[in-house]
Design an enzyme around this catalytic site. Structure first.
Site, PDB file in Angstrom:
ATOM      1  N   ARG A 268       0.799  -1.228   0.000  1.00  0.00           N
ATOM      2  CA  ARG A 268       0.000   0.000   0.000  1.00  0.00           C
ATOM      3  C   ARG A 268       0.835   1.282   0.000  1.00  0.00           C
ATOM      4  O   ARG A 268       0.415   2.297  -0.542  1.00  0.00           O
ATOM      5  CB  ARG A 268      -1.015  -0.025   1.156  1.00  0.00           C
ATOM      6  CG  ARG A 268      -0.463  -0.265   2.559  1.00  0.00           C
ATOM      7  CD  ARG A 268      -1.612  -0.650   3.480  1.00  0.00           C
ATOM      8  NE  ARG A 268      -1.295  -0.770   4.901  1.00  0.00           N
ATOM      9  CZ  ARG A 268      -0.817  -1.865   5.479  1.00  0.00           C
ATOM     10  NH1 ARG A 268      -0.525  -2.931   4.760  1.00  0.00           N
ATOM     11  NH2 ARG A 268      -0.611  -1.894   6.791  1.00  0.00           N
TER      12      ARG A 268
ATOM     13  N   HIS B  95       2.699   4.340   7.700  1.00  0.00           N
ATOM     14  CA  HIS B  95       1.486   3.752   8.286  1.00  0.00           C
ATOM     15  C   HIS B  95       1.121   4.512   9.562  1.00  0.00           C
ATOM     16  O   HIS B  95       1.950   5.233  10.113  1.00  0.00           O
ATOM     17  CB  HIS B  95       1.754   2.288   8.619  1.00  0.00           C
ATOM     18  CG  HIS B  95       2.224   1.485   7.446  1.00  0.00           C
ATOM     19  ND1 HIS B  95       1.376   0.753   6.667  1.00  0.00           N
ATOM     20  CD2 HIS B  95       3.469   1.322   6.908  1.00  0.00           C
ATOM     21  CE1 HIS B  95       2.067   0.152   5.699  1.00  0.00           C
ATOM     22  NE2 HIS B  95       3.341   0.485   5.829  1.00  0.00           N
TER      23      HIS B  95
END
Ligand code: ATP
Ligand code: F6P
Length: 471
Positions: free
Chosen positions: A272, A357
């Site tokens: 991601r 993140h």
């Protein structure tokens, strides 16, 4: 000597406007982030409190007896507070921020501190570049309480006269029996002497990485992922369609802010973040250390599923989120430890964009913005938002750019203490009072999951000469 009674005083040395306060604040922030009880004692603040701000340069003239007396009293008041703090508040590293520019002053400090079993580490900043000094005066000294309502040009010339008074008596550190580091011209040359022990060498390494060139630090989470949409934690899922839209918009946003300046991009090794960086036309590097906090057995579950399947773990995490370690996974404390080399590297960089993140960016943001361990795991780092930090003399300016693409909210607010306590009591009843005898809660596997209060770095025990002197 045990690890717990290791105590170090970093004593700053240098003429005014040589970055001593800047260095003090940075070292304090770094060590505090690592869980090491650290405090700065700034003698200038004691002087202003005891004798008022706005003393003109003649106060610092070495032939002014009143000035000499009052400056010594200020130095002594700061030192006494510092020793009290070591003894009463279990201090580990104190930073004594003053010019300490004579051998006599350093000898006095060394004697007083070694008597208290505090190791003394002198940090001297030398700068011969007059243009840097002038910039420093303009950047920080004109806004100091010493020069409130004073015409800037008058303030600059008064501050230069203050520096000249110090130059008259300044003696660079040459005491070979002392532990010291000399940073010359903002670290372009570094001299070290008698560095002992792990913590001192960490501080040396940290100081060697610092620079003051202007730069921007951008941080962004990856675009919304499929797991985010499903409310699942961890995993290595790809971006959702909205996440892809964010990745498409990111290059323009960065370009608008940074223009043609150079930038490097760091991502984690997860799909991601790499996907989010896809269209950025800058050098890129993926780093394993930036991978999201490992949720171990809970990886791939929703928070609701965790609460249902592992109620005890769920409550333990709410009770102390920083220290709670997922079974087979990590705690925020573990993540800070793995990010420490990343922070060192970050200090060396110019403009940088970190695509990371939620938990990882909380830890990095906390380092720059000085958050404590309790609040760190609750910092808001929303999806589809770029955070821009601009390092300044004693901290960072912050801007946030929210991109107009909807995304789920993955932030869980801090639970209210009363609720957590209630849950904890019933959980303890459930597990029939499973503690290790010292009151520390045991994980279901019997592993102690909290090592609250201990520093994150392994501080090596240090032998201290029995006469308290280094020689
Ligand atoms: P004073 O003795 O008046 O308290 P100081 O030495 O503590 O002065 P600072 O207030 O820390 O000086 O000065 C801050 C400025 O120093 C910042 O603008 C920062 O960019 C700059 N600076 C930081 N590190 C260094 C260094 N190693 N050498 C010179 N300047 C530096
Ligand atoms: O929900 C997204 C996420 O990045 C998860 O993969 C990770 O476990 C979580 O955030 C970390 O946030 P918290 O510590 O608040 O659970």
């Amino acid at each position: 000597m045990t690890t717990s009674n290791l105590r170090i005083a970093c004593v700053m040395v240098g003429l005014p406007a040589r970055g001593k306060t800047y260095i003090s604040q940075k070292v304090c922030r770094y060590l505090t982030w690592l869980g090491i009880n650290t405090k700065v004692f700034n003698v200038g603040n004691y002087r202003r409190k005891l004798y008022g701000a706005q003393q003109e340069h003649s106060f610092f003239d070495p032939s002014n007896p009143i000035g000499i007396k009052q400056r010594k009293e200020s130095a002594n008041a700061a030192l006494e507070d510092m020793i009290r703090w070591f003894n009463e508040d279990q201090g580990i590293v104190a930073i004594y921020d003053a010019t300490n520019s004579t051998k006599q002053r350093r000898q006095w400090l060394h004697e007083k501190l070694t008597k208290e079993h505090v190791q003394v580490f002198f940090i001297e900043s030398i700068c011969q570049d007059e243009s840097i000094i002038l910039d420093n005066i303009r950047e920080v000294k004109l806004s100091s309480p010493d020069y409130v309502n004073i015409d800037p040009e008058e303030a600059v010339s008064d501050f230069k006269a203050r520096i000249d008074h110090y130059k008259d008596q300044y003696e660079t550190v040459t005491e070979q029996n002392y532990t010291y580091i000399k940073l010359i011209n903002v670290g372009s040359q570094v001299i070290i002497n008698m560095i002992r022990g792990y913590l001192e060498s960490r501080i040396v390494y940290y100081l060697m990485n610092l620079h003051t060139a202007p730069r921007k630090i951008y941080m962004s989470r990856h675009g919304e992922s499929m797991f985010n949409l499903q409310g699942k934690i961890g995993g290595d899922s790809a971006l959702s369609p909205r996440g892809v839209l964010y990745a498409n918009k990111l290059p323009d946003l960065i370009k608008q802010n940074l223009g043609d300046k150079e930038l490097i991009v760091w991502t984690s090794t997860m799909k991601r973040t790499i996907q989010t960086s896809g269209l950025l036309q800058y050098p890129k590097m993926s780093r394993k250390a930036l991978d999201e906090l490992d949720a171990g057995m809970c990886d791939g579950m929703t928070y609701e599923e965790i609460e249902e399947k592992y109620p005890e773990d769920y409550a333990n995490r709410d009770d102390d989120k920083f220290n709670y370690r997922y079974k087979g996974g990590e705690s925020y404390r573990d993540v800070v430890l793995r990010l420490e080399p990343v922070i060192m590297d970050l200090e060396r960089q110019g403009n940088i964009l970190i695509i990371g993140h939620q938990a990882i960016l909380r830890c990095i943001y906390a380092y720059f913005m000085n958050y404590n361990q309790e609040d760190l795991p609750y910092i808001k780092i929303p999806l589809h938002t770029v955070i821009e930090l601009t390092p300044k003399a004693y901290g960072c300016d912050e801007k946030r750019y929210k991109v107009d693409i909807e995304a789920v909210d993955t932030h869980r607010p801090k639970p209210n203490k009363a609720q957590t306590l209630k849950k904890k009591v019933s959980k303890q009843e459930l597990s029939n009072g499973a503690t290790n005898g010292n009151g520390a809660l045991l994980g279901a596997s019997g592993e102690i999951v909290n090592d609250i209060g201990s520093p994150i770095l392994p501080i090596s025990p240090q032998l201290w000469p029995s006469n308290g002197a280094t020689k």
